[in-house]
Write a protein that holds these residues in place. Structure first.
Motif, PDB file in Angstrom:
ATOM      1  N   MET A 118       0.827  -1.206   0.000  1.00  0.00           N
ATOM      2  CA  MET A 118       0.000   0.000   0.000  1.00  0.00           C
ATOM      3  C   MET A 118       0.863   1.259   0.000  1.00  0.00           C
ATOM      4  O   MET A 118       0.550   2.246  -0.647  1.00  0.00           O
ATOM      5  CB  MET A 118      -0.933   0.014   1.224  1.00  0.00           C
ATOM      6  CG  MET A 118      -2.104  -0.948   1.121  1.00  0.00           C
ATOM      7  SD  MET A 118      -2.958  -0.876  -0.467  1.00  0.00           S
ATOM      8  CE  MET A 118      -3.786   0.704  -0.359  1.00  0.00           C
ATOM      9  N   PHE A 122       0.645   4.284  -2.681  1.00  0.00           N
ATOM     10  CA  PHE A 122       0.387   5.691  -2.319  1.00  0.00           C
ATOM     11  C   PHE A 122       1.543   6.572  -2.760  1.00  0.00           C
ATOM     12  O   PHE A 122       1.349   7.697  -3.222  1.00  0.00           O
ATOM     13  CB  PHE A 122       0.138   5.809  -0.809  1.00  0.00           C
ATOM     14  CG  PHE A 122      -1.273   5.432  -0.437  1.00  0.00           C
ATOM     15  CD1 PHE A 122      -2.354   6.173  -0.946  1.00  0.00           C
ATOM     16  CD2 PHE A 122      -1.538   4.354   0.394  1.00  0.00           C
ATOM     17  CE1 PHE A 122      -3.661   5.825  -0.627  1.00  0.00           C
ATOM     18  CE2 PHE A 122      -2.843   4.001   0.709  1.00  0.00           C
ATOM     19  CZ  PHE A 122      -3.910   4.732   0.199  1.00  0.00           C
ATOM     20  N   LYS A 125       1.261   7.087  -6.372  1.00  0.00           N
ATOM     21  CA  LYS A 125       0.124   7.970  -6.655  1.00  0.00           C
ATOM     22  C   LYS A 125       0.499   9.427  -6.400  1.00  0.00           C
ATOM     23  O   LYS A 125       0.193  10.308  -7.219  1.00  0.00           O
ATOM     24  CB  LYS A 125      -1.072   7.581  -5.782  1.00  0.00           C
ATOM     25  CG  LYS A 125      -2.325   8.362  -6.124  1.00  0.00           C
ATOM     26  CD  LYS A 125      -3.505   7.870  -5.323  1.00  0.00           C
ATOM     27  CE  LYS A 125      -4.521   8.983  -5.074  1.00  0.00           C
ATOM     28  NZ  LYS A 125      -4.888   9.741  -6.276  1.00  0.00           N
ATOM     29  N   ASN A 135      -6.513  10.511 -11.580  1.00  0.00           N
ATOM     30  CA  ASN A 135      -6.987   9.142 -11.408  1.00  0.00           C
ATOM     31  C   ASN A 135      -7.717   8.677 -12.656  1.00  0.00           C
ATOM     32  O   ASN A 135      -8.450   9.444 -13.261  1.00  0.00           O
ATOM     33  CB  ASN A 135      -7.954   9.071 -10.225  1.00  0.00           C
ATOM     34  CG  ASN A 135      -7.216   8.805  -8.941  1.00  0.00           C
ATOM     35  OD1 ASN A 135      -6.048   9.139  -8.826  1.00  0.00           O
ATOM     36  ND2 ASN A 135      -7.903   8.204  -7.977  1.00  0.00           N
ATOM     37  N   ALA A 210      -7.099  -3.164  -4.901  1.00  0.00           N
ATOM     38  CA  ALA A 210      -6.466  -2.056  -4.196  1.00  0.00           C
ATOM     39  C   ALA A 210      -5.924  -1.013  -5.164  1.00  0.00           C
ATOM     40  O   ALA A 210      -6.108   0.193  -4.967  1.00  0.00           O
ATOM     41  CB  ALA A 210      -5.345  -2.582  -3.317  1.00  0.00           C
ATOM     42  N   THR A 214      -7.418   2.706  -5.599  1.00  0.00           N
ATOM     43  CA  THR A 214      -6.652   3.882  -5.214  1.00  0.00           C
ATOM     44  C   THR A 214      -6.382   4.796  -6.407  1.00  0.00           C
ATOM     45  O   THR A 214      -6.439   6.014  -6.286  1.00  0.00           O
ATOM     46  CB  THR A 214      -5.283   3.449  -4.624  1.00  0.00           C
ATOM     47  OG1 THR A 214      -5.498   2.347  -3.777  1.00  0.00           O
ATOM     48  CG2 THR A 214      -4.637   4.582  -3.861  1.00  0.00           C
TER      49      THR A 214
END
Lengths: 273, 512
Positions: A118, A122, A125, A135, A210, A214
């Motif tokens: 994760m 992140f 991202k 996104n 996931a 995200t």
């Protein structure tokens, strides 16, 4: 002849794992099966599957299974293809001289795998956000490619690095130039690595939610997200039925992959020129 | 018009040739003259990671011959083959095939094909497609085409493949998966795949190494027959001396990147050029001796008649005596050496015995058995004594560590690093030829010595000196030193290597 009363078998070492498998794999799988084939009244019914395949009158069936499935297939195929195109040349270079002995460099590509999943997503991202990317579909694809790159690289690298150098030499000796040698010898012989890389990436993407959750938007809702939200809203029967269908598809793809690998390794095509 | 100057040039050359006297035979042949060597290797050196694998090696291979490169593992024979195939590039030197330099040509353009040690058959292709691999790429000249060449038709390819498979005895195996074949069959496919391309030279890299003994013997004969049928040049690499002697027209014995001897199998066996060849080819007794004069050799305290001459007076030489050449008889006093049988082993058609005589263990082969402990006489006839020049590569002495960074040998105490050794340790001292320095005055050196001889080696002199403790020093130096001069000897300790001395193990070595 007297029989020995007790024979110590090394198989006893497998019992702990068997117990774990029983409790955490077999039983949940059976539960999925039970929930999938149970109606709201608690009796056996195919209601959940009817909903998936035929819709419920309000929503079209496509929204339940076909559309998420196609989206999943699409995003998995695109990400896998891009990943393969990037990973193969890297693996090829890493497995050739003078990098061959420097496994450290190959390791560098794998190190990200050791960082929390994760956290990586992140981090990626925020980088893409900073670069002004929004996104959506392509951001999700980048996320997939980034995340699964080592899984694609390693099997191909392993096959190439362990490939007997004399095959390439034999090809060149018989008159094939480097391009032809690659197409006719190196590539076909590395096929097991490619297939293994694809299955290691394609399968997990199928059930992952996931990354799309995200980095994607509501247009990138994959089947994994569908299942997630079904269980989230206590629609156990619906979620279980979707999981069951997904499981069947994945099993089929795995079988196909194995079948192709075996074919490419063992049975060459017919004897005519 | 272009042809004219070239023609003139050639004419001039023939003139020059005609003018030459008979004495000029040693001069190199004119480059235009076609030699019958299909492969010419000139001054090839190959260095891997600082290790010299091939050292300034030159070799000519005649068209149509079966040539074997023979040597222990690590001698550079496979590297030499790979240089000819094009898988390696030489550090320096050039290889010519039919007069054309090839070291800058990639392997797929060279007129050679290789049979690999582990066959390297493509596992994803069946037998037919493996053999077809090279043929599909082959271009044959065709003046009717614009490009001047064309590819083979499917029918031509199929015909050639069937012929090649027939030649190796695998007629009906085309459709078979290569992994389903036995080692011997894979070997045949590998040979078919190489010869179907009709190379000018076939390279074989220890191709029989993976086969069992019986199959290997069969394949040896088949390869030999194939060579006769095809008429092309074979270069065969092996470490098996028997294989080399059985199959070859010419054997090239190699060791440590240097060619030791090039000769027909029989000459290699009967007249080994040095102790290495003698030891590597067949069983042999190798001794040190002194050539007292022509036809007189002294060893193990005896002076025997031999058939060699042309050595320096009292030159130290190596002697080879083959075990089957020694005549053994019962009782003492019958021959040159009296001895006692230590062991006796039956080898199928003869007995092989170790006989201790004059402190040397002779290996003797005979049809008659003499049991262990029996007293015997050994007779060595003149023409069974093979005498070879000693090749020295390094000076070797037995010394003693006398203190920190001091070792005593040859009657002097020399300075050198003694890390890892204690005072009082007996050591073997290895002194390279270029680590020794001679001084004009004896007092400038650590020890004194007399110059025995100076040999000019092309770019330097190899000087031999004789110490007061009966030891020889060999020195590579730029200067010539006069024989019988008294000189001083100094040693550059940094270049010297020390090794623990084990009297039992090293006795024979040190005695040399």
């Amino acid at each position: 002849m007297k029989r020995k009363a007790k024979v110590f078998r090394p198989t006893v070492f497998a019992f702990p794992y068997l117990a774990v498998t029983l409790v955490f794999v077999i039983v949940p799988l059976l539960l999925i099966l039970v929930y999938a084939f149970r109606g709201q009244d608690g009796n056996f019914s195919l209601e959940n599957f009817r909903l998936i395949f035929c819709g419920d009158g309000v929503n079209d069936a496509k929204d339940f299974l076909v559309r998420p499935l196609l989206k999943t297939l699409g995003i998995a195929a695109v990400s896998t293809a891009i990943c393969l195109l990037i990973a193969y040349p890297v693996a090829y270079v890493l497995s050739s001289q003078p990098f061959r002995k420097m496994t450290v460099i190959a390791l560098l590509f794998v190190v990200p795998m050791w960082i929390n999943f994760m956290l990586r997503i992140f981090a990626l991202k925020s980088i893409l956000d900073t670069l002004g990317m929004e996104n959506g579909y392509w951001m999700a694809v980048i996320g997939m490619v980034y995340d699964f790159f080592p899984y694609m690289l390693l099997p191909i690298y392993t096959v190439l690095a362990n490939m007997d150098k004399s095959y390439v030499e034999a090809s060149r000796d018989l008159g094939a130039n480097p391009v032809r040698t690659f197409c006719k010898v190196t590539l076909p012989l590395s096929l097991p690595g490619i297939i293994s890389g694809i299955s290691m990436m394609f399968m997990p993407i199928f059930s992952s939610y996931a990354i799309t959750g995200t980095m994607g938007d509501n247009h990138t809702s994959v089947i994994g997200s569908e299942i997630y939200s079904a269980f989230h809203y206590y629609e156990y029967g619906h979620g279980a039925a979707l999981s069951f269908v997904l499981l069947i598809i994945v099993l089929f793809v795995v079988w196909l992959g194995n079948f192709l690998t075996r074919r490419s390794q063992k049975a060459p095509k017919g004897g005519k020129a | 018009m272009d042809l004219l100057p070239a023609q003139l040039l050639r004419k001039e050359e023939t003139k020059v040739k005609e003018n030459k006297t008979i004495g000029a035979v040693t001069e190199a042949p004119a480059p235009q003259r076609k030699s019958d060597n299909i492969i010419e290797i000139k001054g090839i050196t190959k260095v891997f990671d600082g290790v010299t694998v091939l050292d300034d090696l030159s070799l000519g291979i005649k068209r149509g011959q079966f040539v074997t490169l023979l040597g222990p593992s690590g001698c550079g024979k496979t590297t030499l083959l790979r240089l000819i195939a094009g898988f390696e590039t030489p550090t320096s030197g050039e290889i010519y095939i039919e007069g054309a330099p090839i070291t800058s040509i990639p392997p797929y353009k060279r007129p050679v094909n290789t049979v690999f040690q582990k066959y390297a058959l493509f596992p994803h292709l069946n037998v037919f497609k493996n053999v077809a691999f090279g043929l599909k790429l082959k271009k044959i000249p065709d003046p009717t085409r614009k490009k001047g060449y064309r590819k083979l038709t499917k029918k031509e390819i199929a015909d050639k493949i069937n012929r090649a498979l027939k030649l190796v005895g695998l007629d009906d195996y085309g459709h078979r998966d290569v992994n389903s074949l036995s080692g011997g069959q894979q070997q045949r496919v590998a040979i078919a795949r190489a010869i179907v391309c009709e190379p000018k030279v076939l390279l074989l890299d220890e191709p029989l190494g993976a086969l069992d003994l019986k199959l290997r013997k069969e394949m040896q004969l088949e390869l030999k027959k194939m060579h006769e049928d095809l008429g092309i040049t074979f270069i065969f690499v092996t470490h098996d001396q028997e294989e080399a002697l059985t199959m070859s027209d010419v054997v090239v014995v190699m060791n440590e990147g240097i060619i030791q001897q090039v000769a027909r199998p029989k000459s290699i066996y009967d007249e080994p050029k040095n102790a290495f060849v003698a030891d590597f080819i067949g069983e042999s007794n190798i001794l040190s001796g002194v050539m007292e004069k022509d036809f007189k050799i002294a060893f193990l305290g005896k002076s025997l008649t031999c058939v060699d001459k042309g050595f320096e007076k009292n030159e130290k030489v190596d002697i080879v005596i083959r075990p089957e050449d020694i005549r053994i008889s019962a009782g003492h006093g019958q021959g040159h050496f009296d001895g006692e049988v230590l062991t006796s082993v039956f080898k199928g058609t003869y007995y092989e015995m170790d006989v201790l005589a004059s402190d040397y263990e002779f290996t003797v082969q005979s049809q008659t058995e003499y049991r262990s402990g029996e007293k015997v006489s050994l007779e060595i006839v003149p023409d069974s004594i093979h005498i070879m020049k000693k090749i020295l590569t390094i000076n070797k002495y037995i010394g003693k560590v006398t203190g920190e960074n001091a070792v005593s040998f040859c009657g002097g105490e020399f300075e050198m690093p003694t890390d890892g050794f204690e005072t009082g340790d007996e050591v073997l001292v290895y002194v390279p030829f270029d680590a020794v320095e001679l001084t004009d005055y004896e007092s400038d050196g650590v020890i004194g010595a007399n110059v025995t001889q100076s040999l000019y080696k092309g770019t330097y002199y190899q000087v031999q000196v004789y110490t007061d403790t009966d030891e020889d020093f060999y020195i590579d130096t730029a200067d010539e030193w006069d024989p019988d001069d008294r000189v001083g000897v100094k040693i550059d300790g940094a270049k010297v290597r020390l090794e623990k001395y084990d009297p039992d193990k090293d006795e024979t070595e040190a005695a040399e």
